[in-house]
Write an enzyme that holds these catalytic residues in place. Structure first.
Site, PDB file in Angstrom:
ATOM      1  N   ARG A 147      23.131  -5.251  25.529  1.00  0.00           N
ATOM      2  CA  ARG A 147      24.327  -4.697  24.893  1.00  0.00           C
ATOM      3  C   ARG A 147      24.682  -3.323  25.441  1.00  0.00           C
ATOM      4  O   ARG A 147      25.857  -3.007  25.637  1.00  0.00           O
ATOM      5  CB  ARG A 147      24.128  -4.651  23.370  1.00  0.00           C
ATOM      6  CG  ARG A 147      25.302  -4.082  22.577  1.00  0.00           C
ATOM      7  CD  ARG A 147      26.666  -4.578  23.027  1.00  0.00           C
ATOM      8  NE  ARG A 147      26.763  -6.028  23.120  1.00  0.00           N
ATOM      9  CZ  ARG A 147      27.707  -6.671  23.776  1.00  0.00           C
ATOM     10  NH1 ARG A 147      28.637  -6.004  24.439  1.00  0.00           N
ATOM     11  NH2 ARG A 147      27.727  -7.989  23.795  1.00  0.00           N
TER      12      ARG A 147
ATOM     13  N   LYS B 244      41.827  13.294  28.095  1.00  0.00           N
ATOM     14  CA  LYS B 244      41.847  12.451  26.889  1.00  0.00           C
ATOM     15  C   LYS B 244      40.813  11.336  27.053  1.00  0.00           C
ATOM     16  O   LYS B 244      41.135  10.168  27.244  1.00  0.00           O
ATOM     17  CB  LYS B 244      43.248  11.904  26.652  1.00  0.00           C
ATOM     18  CG  LYS B 244      44.268  13.006  26.367  1.00  0.00           C
ATOM     19  CD  LYS B 244      45.677  12.461  26.243  1.00  0.00           C
ATOM     20  CE  LYS B 244      46.669  13.582  25.985  1.00  0.00           C
ATOM     21  NZ  LYS B 244      48.069  13.107  25.913  1.00  0.00           N
TER      22      LYS B 244
ATOM     23  N   LYS C 144      49.303  26.024  29.505  1.00  0.00           N
ATOM     24  CA  LYS C 144      50.188  25.141  28.747  1.00  0.00           C
ATOM     25  C   LYS C 144      51.073  25.959  27.814  1.00  0.00           C
ATOM     26  O   LYS C 144      51.015  27.191  27.784  1.00  0.00           O
ATOM     27  CB  LYS C 144      49.358  24.112  27.988  1.00  0.00           C
ATOM     28  CG  LYS C 144      48.421  23.300  28.927  1.00  0.00           C
ATOM     29  CD  LYS C 144      47.816  22.120  28.256  1.00  0.00           C
ATOM     30  CE  LYS C 144      48.797  20.971  28.199  1.00  0.00           C
ATOM     31  NZ  LYS C 144      48.197  19.730  27.666  1.00  0.00           N
TER      32      LYS C 144
ATOM     33  N   GLU D   1      52.352  24.393  32.918  1.00  0.00           N
ATOM     34  CA  GLU D   1      53.183  23.379  32.276  1.00  0.00           C
ATOM     35  C   GLU D   1      54.556  23.953  31.950  1.00  0.00           C
ATOM     36  O   GLU D   1      54.655  25.052  31.398  1.00  0.00           O
ATOM     37  CB  GLU D   1      52.510  22.892  30.993  1.00  0.00           C
ATOM     38  CG  GLU D   1      53.327  21.885  30.200  1.00  0.00           C
ATOM     39  CD  GLU D   1      52.678  21.564  28.866  1.00  0.00           C
ATOM     40  OE1 GLU D   1      51.935  20.568  28.808  1.00  0.00           O
ATOM     41  OE2 GLU D   1      52.906  22.312  27.896  1.00  0.00           O
TER      42      GLU D   1
ATOM     43  N   ASP E 142      56.611  18.475  32.067  1.00  0.00           N
ATOM     44  CA  ASP E 142      56.260  17.791  30.829  1.00  0.00           C
ATOM     45  C   ASP E 142      57.450  17.085  30.196  1.00  0.00           C
ATOM     46  O   ASP E 142      58.466  17.712  29.871  1.00  0.00           O
ATOM     47  CB  ASP E 142      55.676  18.809  29.838  1.00  0.00           C
ATOM     48  CG  ASP E 142      55.117  18.145  28.594  1.00  0.00           C
ATOM     49  OD1 ASP E 142      54.468  17.103  28.728  1.00  0.00           O
ATOM     50  OD2 ASP E 142      55.332  18.672  27.480  1.00  0.00           O
TER      51      ASP E 142
END
Length: 297
Positions: free
Chosen positions: A108, A143, A175, A205, A226
């Site tokens: 597994r 992510k 950002k 960004e 973006d």
């Protein structure tokens, strides 16, 4: 064996070993595999085939092999189809021979790692194929599943994609919230240039063409465009005119990625590669005694 592509680096063994040991500890707990220990003799030996039940791209063999070898160091793990190669339903990816108990107890863990990684590689290949001929690269994001980033980013490479930064430590990405906290784009870029080492790239960004003008003037290495539509992306590429790299991000899926790529951007980052890839269906089947070829297994 189907040979592996040569365009991506292998996984460091220390990372593989640590992750596999954590996974085995989680599964075996304080008592071990009580089902296998109760039903299978310690001396029993078996041969099993790790096979694909759906078509996809192979990734994660090092983790699967390490899982089996942790429980049976003398087991034989023979790869038939290497990482980065396509596989079809019914194809044997690897052949495992060794102690039956070890194969059953590691099964597994091996399948969990490989199913996840093959799924990411498979989805990545779909995006890469969708932009073929445009010159745009498909890149991943941060992510990722906590603790599994190195493996998930490796799977992206197996699928023909490219890696964005690995974490907060290896590149500067300014950002929108950094811009607000720093007091503006100019202030943020200049502060980053004053502190970043000469080997560290700086990306910024933007969500407007006016911000883009500032970024180009300040000399950033890359700009993240973006959530811009194709019209603004084309304008952005024209404004940049090769003075820095361009990355499109936001609103990217398999229906939109080709149009985005055709705007001329250098890269397209896709969070879905790692946060939404379905697991590829794999299986491990023991070969019945006497069936030495594995036919019908």
């Amino acid at each position: 064996m189907t040979a592996a592509p040569s365009s991506f680096a292998t996984l460091p063994h220390n990372l593989v070993l640590a992750a596999v040991r954590r996974a085995l500890d989680e599964d075996l707990g304080l008592s071990g595999d009580i089902t296998t220990d109760a039903t299978v003799a310690p001396s029993a030996r078996s041969v099993a085939l790790l096979a694909a039940r759906k078509p996809g791209i192979v990734s994660g063999l090092a983790l699967a092999e390490t899982a089996f070898r942790e429980l049976d160091p003398a087991c034989d793990f023979t790869i038939q189809i290497a990482d980065g190669c396509p596989v079809f339903a019914g194809d044997t990816i690897a052949r495992i021979s060794g102690k039956s108990r070890a194969i059953l107890s590691a099964e597994r863990v091996a399948l969990n790692f490989m199913g996840r990684m093959c799924g990411i590689a498979t989805l990545t290949r779909r995006y890469v194929d969708a932009v073929q001929g445009t010159g745009a690269q498909i890149v991943d994001t941060r992510k990722t599943t906590p603790g599994l980033r190195a493996f998930e980013k490796y799977a992206v490479r197996c699928g023909g994609g490219h890696n964005h930064r690995f974490g907060l430590f290896d590149a500067v990405l300014i950002k929108d919230n950094h811009i607000v906290a720093a007091g503006g784009i100019e202030a943020a870029i200049r502060a980053a240039k004053a502190t970043a080492g000469h080997m560290t790239k700086i990306e910024v960004e933007v969500d407007t063409l006016e911000q883009l003008e500032i970024v180009v003037r300040e000399g950033a290495d890359c700009v993240l465009l973006d959530n811009m539509g194709p019209t603004d992306l084309r304008k952005a590429v024209g404004i940049v005119a090769g003075r820095c790299l361009t990355e499109a991000s936001g609103g990217v899926n398999l229906d939109t990625v080709r149009e985005i790529a055709e705007t001329g951007v250098n890269m397209i980052s896709v969070g879905a590669l790692t946060h939404s890839a379905p697991v590829l269906d794999l299986g491990l089947d023991f070969i019945p005694p006497g069936n030495t070829s594995g036919a019908g297994a």
